[in-house]
Structure formats: C-alpha cells, structure tokens
Design a protein around this motif. Sequence first.
Motif, short mmCIF file in Angstrom:
data_model
loop_
_atom_site.label_atom_id
_atom_site.label_comp_id
_atom_site.label_asym_id
_atom_site.label_seq_id
_atom_site.Cartn_x
_atom_site.Cartn_y
_atom_site.Cartn_z
N ASP A 195 -1.78 -7.06 -1.44
CA ASP A 195 -3.17 -6.78 -2.38
C ASP A 195 -4.05 -7.98 -2.34
OD1 ASP A 195 -2.17 -4.41 -3.03
OD2 ASP A 195 -0.61 -5.65 -4.59
N VAL A 196 -5.30 -7.57 -2.60
CA VAL A 196 -6.38 -8.68 -2.63
C VAL A 196 -7.11 -8.21 -4.15
CG1 VAL A 196 -8.26 -9.85 -1.66
CG2 VAL A 196 -6.36 -8.74 -0.27
N GLY A 215 -9.84 -7.94 -6.99
CA GLY A 215 -11.08 -8.24 -6.71
C GLY A 215 -12.08 -7.90 -5.62
N SER A 216 -11.17 -7.51 -4.28
CA SER A 216 -11.94 -7.39 -3.12
C SER A 216 -12.37 -6.00 -3.19
CB SER A 216 -10.93 -7.70 -2.18
OG SER A 216 -11.46 -7.33 -0.72
N ALA A 217 -13.29 -5.68 -2.34
CA ALA A 217 -13.92 -4.12 -2.07
C ALA A 217 -12.83 -3.37 -1.02
CB ALA A 217 -15.26 -4.16 -1.58
N MET A 218 -11.84 -4.24 -0.38
CA MET A 218 -10.96 -3.62 0.37
C MET A 218 -9.62 -3.16 -0.20
SD MET A 218 -11.24 -5.50 3.91
CE MET A 218 -9.89 -4.81 4.63
N ALA A 219 -9.50 -3.98 -1.55
CA ALA A 219 -8.33 -3.93 -2.14
C ALA A 219 -7.06 -4.33 -1.76
CB ALA A 219 -7.84 -2.39 -2.59
N TYR A 220 -7.03 -4.23 -0.51
CA TYR A 220 -5.55 -4.93 0.35
C TYR A 220 -5.81 -5.21 1.86
CZ TYR A 220 -4.21 -0.25 2.15
OH TYR A 220 -4.61 1.04 2.65
N THR A 221 -5.22 -5.91 2.56
CA THR A 221 -5.24 -6.45 3.70
C THR A 221 -3.75 -6.19 4.17
OG1 THR A 221 -4.71 -8.57 3.62
CG2 THR A 221 -7.02 -7.92 3.74
#
Length: 198
Positions: free
Chosen positions: A152-153, A155-161
């Motif tokens: 999980d990331v 605050g990132s637009a991707m939400a997770y990597t």
Amino acid sequence: MLKQIIGVVLAMTLGAGSAWIAAGFFSPDAVVSDAALPLPQGGDFTLQGVNGAVNLRDFRGKTVVLYFGYTACPDICPTSMATLKAALGQLNAAELQQVQGLFVSVDPERDTLAHIQRYVGYFHHSLIGVSGEQAQLQEITRRYNAFYRKVDVPGSAMAYTIDHSAILYVIDKQGQVREQVQHAVPPAELAAAIRRWL
C-alpha cells in the motif's frame, strides 16, 4: 530476555530480507548469477487471456519465455519486456516461430485482460498476456519460485504497488524450466538462452 528475543527476531528479519535482495526480489538493479538460483518445479497452468483460456501446454513444441509482473510497474517490468523484445529481435524468422513470450500479470485487481494484451503488444506483437484469480497466481508463482506482494502507498494516485521478482524463465519445448535469466541482462544473453532450447 526481552532484548534477546528482539535480537533474534531482528536477525531473522534481516536474514530474510537479505535473501530476498540476493534473489533480485527487491532490487531492480541486482544481477544474480543464473547458477545461484535453483531451477523451480514449474509445470503447467491455465490462466485467462483476452481470447480465452491459455494453458502452458498450448505451447508444446515451442520454447516459452515466461515472466511474472504487472502493467503499472514503473521500472522493472518495462526493462524486462524491453530486454525480451530486443532478444526476440535478434532471432531470425525461423527461430522466432519456435518461441512464445508469456506475460503473467500478478495484479488482476487493476489489470484487465484487454489492458494486459495491449501492454505486451507495445513490446512485441507475438507476446501473450494472461492473468487469473489470486489463489491461482499464488499457486503458480510458488511453483516457479517467483515472489510478489502488494504494498500500500497511502496518498498515492496508484494506491498500491507490487514488489515482485524479476526473472525471465526459459521453458523448453516439453514444458520444463531450463534457465532463469535476470531482467537486466544484455539482450544477447537472453537470445542465447532461448536458442539453446530451440
């Protein structure tokens, strides 16, 4: 006593992390000798492609180059696919007809089958992209000694990597894993590995 327990846990954690790094799981720049990695069990599997079910058995009589990744990967997967593209570009037409590249997305939550196929098509027209349910993917990656995990990331637009291993598996015409090639090798090395099993 508490300090000793913490010390043991920390040592185990660092040891596992070092092993993952040594295997190229977390460092996209890591280059590991093929000889350092035992060949996995591998084996057949069935996943879904944009045109329906795809089974590794479908490619008996061809040398398969298999890769586990995901289309939103910022660096490792594009590098791996570019290496595969360049390696395929070094094969002549007769050799190319005997090879099938297969990209397995480990991110079915975001990667639709149509999107996966578009993604691999950017690199080479012959590549096939597939995916499946998480339970299937976990069982298959386990047999290939591959690794992935969702990170999980906030605050990132991707939400997770997704952290994942970066190995290109060269599978012979009978469906056996014969070589493991690191993603960042010179394309000529991958081309040579493919030719050894044509």
